[in-house]
Design a protein around this motif. Structure first.
Motif, PDB file in Angstrom:
ATOM      1  N   ILE A 119       0.858  -1.189   0.000  1.00  0.00           N
ATOM      2  CA  ILE A 119       0.000   0.000   0.000  1.00  0.00           C
ATOM      3  C   ILE A 119       0.893   1.237   0.000  1.00  0.00           C
ATOM      4  O   ILE A 119       1.838   1.344   0.780  1.00  0.00           O
ATOM      5  CB  ILE A 119      -0.915   0.001   1.236  1.00  0.00           C
ATOM      6  N   ASN A 120       0.557   2.178  -0.873  1.00  0.00           N
ATOM      7  CA  ASN A 120       1.409   3.365  -1.046  1.00  0.00           C
ATOM      8  C   ASN A 120       0.935   4.541  -0.201  1.00  0.00           C
ATOM      9  O   ASN A 120       0.784   5.660  -0.674  1.00  0.00           O
ATOM     10  CB  ASN A 120       1.447   3.768  -2.529  1.00  0.00           C
ATOM     11  N   GLY A 121       0.687   4.281   1.073  1.00  0.00           N
ATOM     12  CA  GLY A 121       0.331   5.352   1.985  1.00  0.00           C
ATOM     13  C   GLY A 121      -1.052   5.929   1.707  1.00  0.00           C
ATOM     14  O   GLY A 121      -1.914   5.289   1.096  1.00  0.00           O
ATOM     15  N   ASP A 122      -1.266   7.149   2.166  1.00  0.00           N
ATOM     16  CA  ASP A 122      -2.539   7.850   2.052  1.00  0.00           C
ATOM     17  C   ASP A 122      -2.794   8.225   0.591  1.00  0.00           C
ATOM     18  O   ASP A 122      -2.028   8.975  -0.008  1.00  0.00           O
ATOM     19  CB  ASP A 122      -2.483   9.105   2.928  1.00  0.00           C
ATOM     20  N   THR A 123      -3.878   7.698   0.017  1.00  0.00           N
ATOM     21  CA  THR A 123      -4.230   8.042  -1.365  1.00  0.00           C
ATOM     22  C   THR A 123      -5.541   8.824  -1.429  1.00  0.00           C
ATOM     23  O   THR A 123      -6.165   8.910  -2.490  1.00  0.00           O
ATOM     24  CB  THR A 123      -4.342   6.759  -2.222  1.00  0.00           C
ATOM     25  N   LEU A 124      -5.955   9.396  -0.297  1.00  0.00           N
ATOM     26  CA  LEU A 124      -7.192  10.175  -0.245  1.00  0.00           C
ATOM     27  C   LEU A 124      -6.944  11.667  -0.036  1.00  0.00           C
ATOM     28  O   LEU A 124      -7.552  12.501  -0.706  1.00  0.00           O
ATOM     29  CB  LEU A 124      -8.084   9.656   0.890  1.00  0.00           C
ATOM     30  N   SER A 125      -6.041  11.989   0.871  1.00  0.00           N
ATOM     31  CA  SER A 125      -5.820  13.392   1.227  1.00  0.00           C
ATOM     32  C   SER A 125      -5.204  14.165   0.071  1.00  0.00           C
ATOM     33  O   SER A 125      -4.372  13.640  -0.687  1.00  0.00           O
ATOM     34  CB  SER A 125      -4.902  13.483   2.450  1.00  0.00           C
ATOM     35  N   GLY A 126      -5.616  15.412  -0.080  1.00  0.00           N
ATOM     36  CA  GLY A 126      -5.032  16.286  -1.084  1.00  0.00           C
ATOM     37  C   GLY A 126      -5.428  15.959  -2.509  1.00  0.00           C
ATOM     38  O   GLY A 126      -4.811  16.467  -3.454  1.00  0.00           O
TER      39      GLY A 126
END
Length: 360
Positions: A303-310
């Motif tokens: 999983i490549n970290g947060d893919t929702l924020s920004g």
């Protein structure tokens, strides 16, 4: 460490979108809780229709219910409640360790009452009482007619999974309903820290409908936009989640109503099976998946970290581009909500017909 635990580190809880007596009695549910890091379960009428229409796991209870002379709908709920109660017990430790956020098992009200707030609330109360487990969640659709029942249920201390959300405007109404309900619960002196809610945003169904319209338009620009709007819509919703709860004044001890990504099994086989998981990872979220999607996530890359924020502005830009080439989102969302209820009603009616035959 695997992709599911990586999701958990980012802030996304993984729930299984399936339940059956066979899963429980065979030890399968216990096994996937332990081996695949699953921390919750969601159900719906279609899931129970599939479970109860095959195998022999329900035969003994059906015989008992037949001897008692119960009606088909009473039999269906008696069996569903037994399954949900057993699953709640299997998740009890996770429920305790997560302070109530996870270890949840959802059971849905009769979809035929989706526009009748009084009937919906009455059944939510009944299911809450009959399951008799703190970690159950009562699923109520986010239709206009059911929104008052959601607020009332929360105000009475019932944890609610608000389901069948497709549009951001409706999601804003859902958040306002949650805040109203949890505020009333606090004013009534309830321990709001024990009341949890998720807002279930449906993802793949939006891509399916918009892709159909893009195929009809048929231009190179339109075809290049297929398979993108579901993720963009969820990212828009996540931005609204952040905006609204950052600004909200919740009662002391109240929980956030987490966004839950539902309908995350891809409908188009050309899309990666884990598309709606890797691209929707972020803090304070849940992703409920069929087991095939869970397996695809585990077999895939990290999983490549947060893919929702920004990602909100890019999502808004995509919506504008789609609108400019002729996608009428007001029509799309109205259609999806109507079809969503109709599909659950059809599954429910199919299950009742099956049970009537079994009982007779």
């Amino acid at each position: 460490m695997n992709a599911i635990t990586q999701l958990a580190q980012v802030g996304t809880s993984t729930w299984l979108d399936d339940l059956s007596r066979e899963r429980i009695e065979s030890g399968n549910l216990s096994e996937i809780i332990a081996s695949k890091n699953i921390v919750g379960v969601t159900t719906n009428p279609a899931i129970f229709a599939a479970a109860m229409s095959k195998g022999t796991a329900y035969d003994a209870q059906i015989d008992q219910l037949k001897a008692a002379g119960v009606k088909a709908d009473e039999a269906v709920y008696a069996m569903s409640i037994e399954d949900v109660r057993a699953a709640c017990d299997l998740f009890a430790d996770i429920y305790q360790h997560s302070a109530g956020a996870d270890g949840r098992v959802s059971i849905e009200v009769d979809p035929r009452t989706s526009e009748d707030a009084d009937a919906t609330l009455a059944q939510a109360r009944q299911l809450w009482k009959k399951v008799d487990r703190e970690n159950v969640m009562i699923k109520i659709p986010a239709t206009e007619g059911s929104l008052p029942a959601i607020a009332d249920a929360l105000a009475e201390g019932i944890s609610v999974n608000v389901t069948l959300i497709f549009s951001v405007p409706r999601y804003r109404e859902v958040v306002a309903t949650y805040i109203k309900g949890i505020t009333r619960a606090a004013e009534a002196g309830l321990d709001v820290s024990k009341i949890h809610s998720v807002a279930s945003f449906f993802v793949s169904r939006l891509d399916t409908e918009v892709d159909r319209r893009l195929d009809k338009i048929g231009t190179e620009q339109a075809l290049a936009l297929r398979g993108k709007v579901g993720i963009a819509n969820a990212r828009r919703a996540y931005a609204v989640f952040t905006e609204l709860f950052d600004a909200a004044t919740l009662p002391e001890g109240a929980n956030l109503q987490r966004p839950l990504w539902a309908s995350t099994g891809v409908k188009n086989p050309e899309y990666p099976q884990d598309l709606y998981v890797r691209e929707l990872a972020g803090a304070h979220t849940v992703n409920t998946m069929p087991e095939s999607t869970i397996d695809a996530v585990l077999a895939g890359e990290n999983i490549n970290g947060d893919t929702l924020s920004g990602r909100a502005q890019a999502a808004e830009d995509l919506f504008k581009e789609l609108e400019n080439i002729g996608i009428d989102f007001e029509d799309v969302f109205a259609l999806l909500e109507r079809e969503g209820v109709e599909k659950f009603v059809a599954a429910w009616n199919e299950l009742l017909e099956l049970m009537e035959a079994r009982l007779s």
